[in-house]
Design an enzyme around this catalytic site. Structure first.
Site, mmCIF file in Angstrom:
data_model
loop_
_atom_site.group_PDB
_atom_site.id
_atom_site.type_symbol
_atom_site.label_atom_id
_atom_site.label_comp_id
_atom_site.label_asym_id
_atom_site.label_seq_id
_atom_site.Cartn_x
_atom_site.Cartn_y
_atom_site.Cartn_z
ATOM 1 N N SER A 25 0.806 -1.184 0.000
ATOM 2 C CA SER A 25 0.000 0.000 0.000
ATOM 3 C C SER A 25 0.854 1.255 0.000
ATOM 4 O O SER A 25 1.437 1.593 -0.995
ATOM 5 C CB SER A 25 -0.869 -0.100 1.228
ATOM 6 N N TYR A 58 -3.644 1.401 3.652
ATOM 7 C CA TYR A 58 -3.082 1.176 4.984
ATOM 8 C C TYR A 58 -1.578 1.418 4.942
ATOM 9 O O TYR A 58 -0.960 1.386 3.878
ATOM 10 C CB TYR A 58 -3.402 -0.237 5.487
#
Length: 114
Positions: A25, A58
């Site tokens: 991410s 995230y």
């Protein structure tokens, strides 16, 4: 009643690397995470100042002191190396929360803490 409040912000971080075919991410230097009050695995809203893209993802803990902000996986399609981003984390509270903010320069060094 619980409301959603901004709790942490890394302002004007510069993307240092991107890799589309990678599990992950957004990777953030561990020191910057600590200064902003963001935890590994925490959900964040990322706003790309260069292209106005907004995405939820995230955080992956990066190497302390590296000053790296790296986009991985699908998130890498929403930014380019050198783009400036704002990384925000939120919390639920029944009372207003004072957000912790760090402002970065073009080298991802902290120039201001609020």
């Amino acid at each position: 009643m619980l409301n959603i409040y901004l709790k942490s912000k890394i302002h004007m971080a510069k993307i240092t690397r991107k890799e589309v075919y990678y599990e992950g991410s957004i990777e953030v230097d561990e020191e910057l995470m600590e200064k902003a009050g963001i935890s590994e695995g925490e959900v964040v809203l990322v706003v790309n100042v260069n292209n106005a893209a907004r995405f939820v993802t995230y955080v992956i803990k990066g190497k302390r002191g590296s000053r790296e902000i790296n986009l991985y996986g699908a998130a890498a399609r929403l930014g380019e190396e050198g783009d400036r981003v704002i990384i925000m984390a939120f919390t639920f509270s029944d009372k207003p929360v004072k957000a912790k903010t760090i402002v970065l320069n073009e080298k991802n060094e902290i120039i201001q803490e609020k």
